[in-house]
Design an enzyme around this catalytic site. Structure first.
Site, PDB file in Angstrom:
ATOM      1  N   ARG A  29      26.698  38.498  87.862  1.00  9.52           N
ATOM      2  CA  ARG A  29      27.790  39.415  88.173  1.00  9.52           C
ATOM      3  C   ARG A  29      27.342  40.472  89.187  1.00  9.52           C
ATOM      4  NH1 ARG A  29      31.777  37.586  85.327  1.00  9.52           N
ATOM      5  NH2 ARG A  29      31.360  36.776  83.242  1.00  9.52           N
ATOM      6  N   ASP A  30      28.245  40.741  90.153  1.00 10.90           N
ATOM      7  CA  ASP A  30      27.974  41.792  91.130  1.00 10.90           C
ATOM      8  C   ASP A  30      27.933  43.134  90.397  1.00 10.90           C
ATOM      9  OD1 ASP A  30      28.374  41.994  94.489  1.00 10.90           O
ATOM     10  OD2 ASP A  30      28.574  43.854  93.328  1.00 10.90           O
ATOM     11  N   ILE A  31      26.979  43.975  90.777  1.00 11.26           N
ATOM     12  CA  ILE A  31      26.783  45.259  90.104  1.00 11.26           C
ATOM     13  C   ILE A  31      27.918  46.236  90.424  1.00 11.26           C
ATOM     14  CG2 ILE A  31      25.455  46.464  91.911  1.00 11.26           C
ATOM     15  CD1 ILE A  31      23.425  47.211  89.696  1.00 11.26           C
ATOM     16  N   ASN A  87      29.007  36.799 103.611  1.00 13.84           N
ATOM     17  CA  ASN A  87      28.785  37.735 104.715  1.00 13.84           C
ATOM     18  C   ASN A  87      27.525  37.308 105.459  1.00 13.84           C
ATOM     19  OD1 ASN A  87      31.012  39.471 104.309  1.00 13.84           O
ATOM     20  ND2 ASN A  87      29.948  40.494 102.627  1.00 13.84           N
ATOM     21  N   GLU A  95      24.449  43.229 103.371  1.00 16.21           N
ATOM     22  CA  GLU A  95      23.482  44.251 102.966  1.00 16.21           C
ATOM     23  C   GLU A  95      22.225  43.648 102.362  1.00 16.21           C
ATOM     24  OE1 GLU A  95      25.705  46.735 100.302  1.00 16.21           O
ATOM     25  OE2 GLU A  95      26.540  47.946 101.938  1.00 16.21           O
ATOM     26  N   VAL A  96      22.376  42.493 101.712  1.00 12.52           N
ATOM     27  CA  VAL A  96      21.218  41.842 101.081  1.00 12.52           C
ATOM     28  C   VAL A  96      20.955  40.554 101.849  1.00 12.52           C
ATOM     29  CG1 VAL A  96      20.298  40.824  98.973  1.00 12.52           C
ATOM     30  CG2 VAL A  96      21.788  42.844  98.834  1.00 12.52           C
ATOM     31  N   HIS A 100      24.041  34.719  99.768  1.00 12.07           N
ATOM     32  CA  HIS A 100      24.800  34.766  98.517  1.00 12.07           C
ATOM     33  C   HIS A 100      26.265  34.548  98.813  1.00 12.07           C
ATOM     34  CE1 HIS A 100      24.264  38.830 100.138  1.00 12.07           C
ATOM     35  NE2 HIS A 100      25.481  39.112  99.702  1.00 12.07           N
ATOM     36  N   HIS A 102      29.944  35.338  97.517  1.00 15.34           N
ATOM     37  CA  HIS A 102      30.722  36.182  96.595  1.00 15.34           C
ATOM     38  C   HIS A 102      31.882  35.330  96.085  1.00 15.34           C
ATOM     39  CE1 HIS A 102      29.245  40.255  98.064  1.00 15.34           C
ATOM     40  NE2 HIS A 102      28.915  39.509  99.109  1.00 15.34           N
TER      41      HIS A 102
HETATM   42  P1  AMP Z   1      26.578  41.789 100.915  1.00 16.35           P
HETATM   43  O1  AMP Z   1      27.200  43.068 101.447  1.00 16.35           O
HETATM   44  O2  AMP Z   1      27.400  40.572 101.239  1.00 16.35           O
HETATM   45  O3  AMP Z   1      25.130  41.650 101.331  1.00 16.35           O
HETATM   46  O4  AMP Z   1      26.646  41.900  99.342  1.00 16.35           O
HETATM   47  C1  AMP Z   1      25.620  42.424  98.555  1.00 16.35           C
HETATM   48  C2  AMP Z   1      26.200  42.579  97.161  1.00 16.35           C
HETATM   49  O5  AMP Z   1      25.136  42.731  96.258  1.00 16.35           O
HETATM   50  C3  AMP Z   1      27.115  43.793  97.001  1.00 16.35           C
HETATM   51  O6  AMP Z   1      28.422  43.371  96.582  1.00 16.35           O
HETATM   52  C4  AMP Z   1      26.404  44.621  95.923  1.00 16.35           C
HETATM   53  O7  AMP Z   1      27.305  45.276  95.034  1.00 16.35           O
HETATM   54  C5  AMP Z   1      25.572  43.573  95.222  1.00 16.35           C
HETATM   55  N1  AMP Z   1      24.371  44.059  94.531  1.00 16.35           N
HETATM   56  C6  AMP Z   1      23.447  44.932  95.004  1.00 16.35           C
HETATM   57  N2  AMP Z   1      22.463  45.111  94.106  1.00 16.35           N
HETATM   58  C7  AMP Z   1      22.773  44.306  93.045  1.00 16.35           C
HETATM   59  C8  AMP Z   1      22.144  44.052  91.781  1.00 16.35           C
HETATM   60  N3  AMP Z   1      20.982  44.635  91.419  1.00 16.35           N
HETATM   61  N4  AMP Z   1      22.757  43.187  90.926  1.00 16.35           N
HETATM   62  C9  AMP Z   1      23.921  42.608  91.256  1.00 16.35           C
HETATM   63  N5  AMP Z   1      24.562  42.805  92.435  1.00 16.35           N
HETATM   64  C10 AMP Z   1      23.992  43.653  93.317  1.00 16.35           C
END
Ligand code: AMP
Ligand code: ZN
Length: 115
Positions: A29-31, A87, A95-96, A100, A102
């Site tokens: 689950r997304d945080i 993304n 951001e990560v 991944h 979504h």
């Molecule tokens: P993106 O902007 O596509 O890179 O999405 C990164 C996603 O990772 C965002 O929706 C964040 O809310 C989610 N996220 C960041 N840290 C965590 C975490 N520790 N556990 C679960 N989701 C996370």
């Protein structure tokens, strides 16, 4: 030790609410959920984004998509429909930098992009 957040989740170094797993994928689950259901689906192996994954291991990219569909089915989204977003790069707001998908659903999601 890696500084990749999602590699650390795969390694069990950072907790996550896992909802689905296979030998080479993980879904949690997304945080900070943006819809009633918001799950992230990743390959366990590190690839920066969906383009890098598709180039390096297209079969794994297919299994990530299959895992997205399995999560949607398991979360009860398949009937009403859902959205899968990868993304990719700076303009997308990624951001990560561990690929991944979504998986979003649970309510009408509106237009695909903000105006
Ligand atoms: P993106 O902007 O596509 O890179 O999405 C990164 C996603 O990772 C965002 O929706 C964040 O809310 C989610 N996220 C960041 N840290 C965590 C975490 N520790 N556990 C679960 N989701 C996370
Ligand atoms: Zn990683």
């Amino acid at each position: 030790m890696t500084d990749c957040l999602f590699c650390r989740i795969v390694a069990g170094e950072i907790p996550a609410t896992v909802v689905h797993e296979t030998d080479d994928t993980l879904a949690f689950r997304d945080i900070d959920p943006k819809a009633p259901t918001h799950v992230l689906v990743i390959p366990r192996a590190h690839h920066t984004d969906v383009a890098a994954l598709a180039a390096a291991d297209p079969a794994l990219a297919g299994r990530v998509l299959a895992a997205c569909a399995a999560v949607a089915e398991q979360e009860g989204l398949a009937g009403d429909g859902y959205r899968v977003i990868f993304n990719t790069g700076r303009f997308s707001g990624q951001e990560v930098f561990h690929v991944h998908g979504h998986v979003l659903g649970g309510r009408p999601l509106g237009r695909m992009l903000a105006a």
